[in-house]
Enzyme design. Structure first.
Site, PDB file in Angstrom:
ATOM      1  N   SER A  63       0.834  -1.210   0.000  1.00  0.00           N
ATOM      2  CA  SER A  63       0.000   0.000   0.000  1.00  0.00           C
ATOM      3  C   SER A  63       0.863   1.253   0.000  1.00  0.00           C
ATOM      4  O   SER A  63       1.996   1.235   0.457  1.00  0.00           O
ATOM      5  CB  SER A  63      -0.886   0.043   1.240  1.00  0.00           C
ATOM      6  OG  SER A  63      -1.669  -1.105   1.330  1.00  0.00           O
TER       7      SER A  63
HETATM    8  N1  SAH Z   1       0.044  -4.887   4.203  1.00  0.00           N
HETATM    9  C1  SAH Z   1       0.771  -5.366   3.044  1.00  0.00           C
HETATM   10  C2  SAH Z   1       0.043  -5.143   1.754  1.00  0.00           C
HETATM   11  C3  SAH Z   1      -1.138  -5.985   1.640  1.00  0.00           C
HETATM   12  S1  SAH Z   1      -1.452  -6.519  -0.014  1.00  0.00           S
HETATM   13  C4  SAH Z   1       2.126  -4.713   2.940  1.00  0.00           C
HETATM   14  O1  SAH Z   1       2.418  -3.845   3.764  1.00  0.00           O
HETATM   15  O2  SAH Z   1       2.879  -5.072   2.041  1.00  0.00           O
HETATM   16  C5  SAH Z   1      -2.715  -7.643   0.406  1.00  0.00           C
HETATM   17  C6  SAH Z   1      -2.182  -8.978   0.864  1.00  0.00           C
HETATM   18  O3  SAH Z   1      -3.271  -9.703   1.390  1.00  0.00           O
HETATM   19  C7  SAH Z   1      -1.620  -9.798  -0.280  1.00  0.00           C
HETATM   20  O4  SAH Z   1      -0.356 -10.262   0.049  1.00  0.00           O
HETATM   21  C8  SAH Z   1      -2.622 -10.939  -0.426  1.00  0.00           C
HETATM   22  O5  SAH Z   1      -2.006 -12.144  -0.839  1.00  0.00           O
HETATM   23  C9  SAH Z   1      -3.173 -11.051   0.969  1.00  0.00           C
HETATM   24  N2  SAH Z   1      -4.501 -11.652   1.051  1.00  0.00           N
HETATM   25  C10 SAH Z   1      -5.574 -11.442   0.261  1.00  0.00           C
HETATM   26  N3  SAH Z   1      -6.633 -12.151   0.683  1.00  0.00           N
HETATM   27  C11 SAH Z   1      -6.227 -12.834   1.783  1.00  0.00           C
HETATM   28  C12 SAH Z   1      -6.845 -13.749   2.677  1.00  0.00           C
HETATM   29  N4  SAH Z   1      -8.115 -14.107   2.533  1.00  0.00           N
HETATM   30  N5  SAH Z   1      -6.110 -14.258   3.699  1.00  0.00           N
HETATM   31  C13 SAH Z   1      -4.806 -13.900   3.874  1.00  0.00           C
HETATM   32  N6  SAH Z   1      -4.165 -13.039   3.059  1.00  0.00           N
HETATM   33  C14 SAH Z   1      -4.853 -12.512   2.022  1.00  0.00           C
END
Ligand code: SAH
Length: 264
Positions: A63
Site C-alpha cells: 500500500s
Molecule cells: N500490508 C501489506 C500489503 C497488503 S497486499 C504490505 O504492507 O505489504 C494484500 C495482501 O493480502 C496480499 O499479500 C494478499 O495475498 C493477501 N490476502 C488477500 N486475501 C487474503 C486472505 N483471505 N487471507 C490472507 N491473506 C490474504
C-alpha cells in the site's frame, strides 16, 4: 526518535505524511524506523519513498505509505500495554514491521507462501521476528487460538462485510480497522469499528444518533447488526483490490469465480 532516519528521502516522506494530516508522532516515528526500500522488489527501490503503491509479486501491491500511516493511526495504538494485534494480509510485511515497533506482539496471516516467506526473511533481518507470529492461510478465519485481539487490521482487501470470525475475535473495547466496500466495485472507505464494553450494547440497529458518519448497517453485514456491539466510523476513502477468501466471495464476485481465481 525521528533523528534515527537514515535517508533524506525517508525524511521527505515523513514530512509529506505530516502535511497530509498524519499527526500521531509514534506512528511517524515507527514509519521512519522501517526501511520501505527493503520491502519492494530491487528494481523499484528508487521509488520506495514515493507516496505510491508498488507491486510485490503474486499480483499484489504494498500500500502507499499514506494509507499505511492512516490505517496505523486509526488503530489507536497509543493505549499502554497493547499485547495482541492481528493483521490480515501480510504481503511484503511492511505494515507488520511498523506495527511491531508499536505493540508487543503482532499476529499476521498471509495466503501466498512466497510472499510470507519473503516477509519472514525481512522480519529476521530487521530483528523484529521475535515480536511477530506468522500464519499461512485464509485470514478471513482469523486466528482463534490467539484470540481475543485488542486490535485487528485488515490490509488484505476491501470487503462488503467484516468476516464473522474476525468480529468475534476482537476483544471487548478493541478496535478493527478495515477497508469496506459500499457496493460491488463501488466506493471504499477505511472504517474503524470499536467494540463496546459488555452491557453497553446498542440495541437499536439505527446508529444515526451517534453523531459521526456511519456506514449503513447493511454494508457492515448481518453479523454486526445481530451483535450490535460495534460502533463504526468512516476514516477516509480508499482503494483496495477485492478480497480473496476461501470462505466468502468478495462482493461482485461469485464464490466459484473466487475459487477459480484462488486455484489458478
Ligand atoms: N500490508 C501489506 C500489503 C497488503 S497486499 C504490505 O504492507 O505489504 C494484500 C495482501 O493480502 C496480499 O499479500 C494478499 O495475498 C493477501 N490476502 C488477500 N486475501 C487474503 C486472505 N483471505 N487471507 C490472507 N491473506 C490474504
Amino acid at each position: 526518535m525521528l533523528g534515527i532516519m537514515t535517508s533524506e528521502t525517508a525524511e521527505k516522506l515523513i514530512n509529506r505524511l505530516r502535511q497530509m494530516g498524519v499527526a500521531t508522532e509514534a506512528v511517524l516515528a515507527a514509519m521512519a524506523l522501517v526501511p520501505r526500500e527493503q520491502f519492494v522488489p530491487p528494481p523499484l527501490r528508487r521509488r520506495a519513498f514515493d507516496n505510491i503503491s508498488l507491486p510485490i509479486g503474486q499480483e499484489q501491491t504494498i500500500s502507499q505509505p499514506e494509507i499505511v500511516a492512516m490505517m496505523t493511526q486509526a488503530l489507536r495504538l497509543d493505549k499502554p500495554n497493547l499485547n495482541r494485534v492481528l493483521e490480515i494480509g501480510t504481503g511484503s510485511g511492511y505494515q507488520t514491521a511498523i506495527l511491531a515497533h508499536l505493540v508487543r506482539r503482532v499476529y499476521t496471516i498471509e495466503r501466498h507462501k512466497a510472499l510470507l516467506d519473503g516477509a519472514v526473511e525481512r522480519f529476521t533481518h530487521l530483528a523484529l521476528a521475535d515480536r511477530i507470529q506468522v500464519r499461512l492461510g485464509d485470514g478471513t478465519l482469523g486466528w482463534p487460538e490467539a484470540a481475543p485481539f485488542e486490535r485487528i487490521i485488515i490490509t488484505a482487501a476491501a470487503m462488503a462485510e467484516i468476516p464473522p470470525p474476525i468480529l468475534s475475535q476482537c476483544a471487548i473495547g478493541g478496535i478493527i480497522v478495515a477497508p469496506i466496500e459500499r457496493a460491488a466495485g463501488g466506493e471504499q472507505y477505511l472504517v474503524r469499528l470499536t467494540r463496546h464494553a459488555a452491557g453497553l450494547s446498542i440495541a437499536s440497529p439505527d446508529w444515526t444518533h451517534l453523531g459521526f458518519p456511519l456506514i449503513g448497517n447493511a454494508h457492515l453485514g448481518p453479523n454486526v447488526v445481530a451483535q450490535a456491539d460495534f460502533i463504526a466510523e468512516e476514516i477516509c476513502p480508499v482503494r483496495f483490490v477485492p478480497l480473496v477468501s476461501e470462505q466468502l466471495p468478495s462482493s461482485g464476485e461469485s464464490l466459484s469465480a473466487a475459487l477459480k481465481r484462488l486455484n489458478r
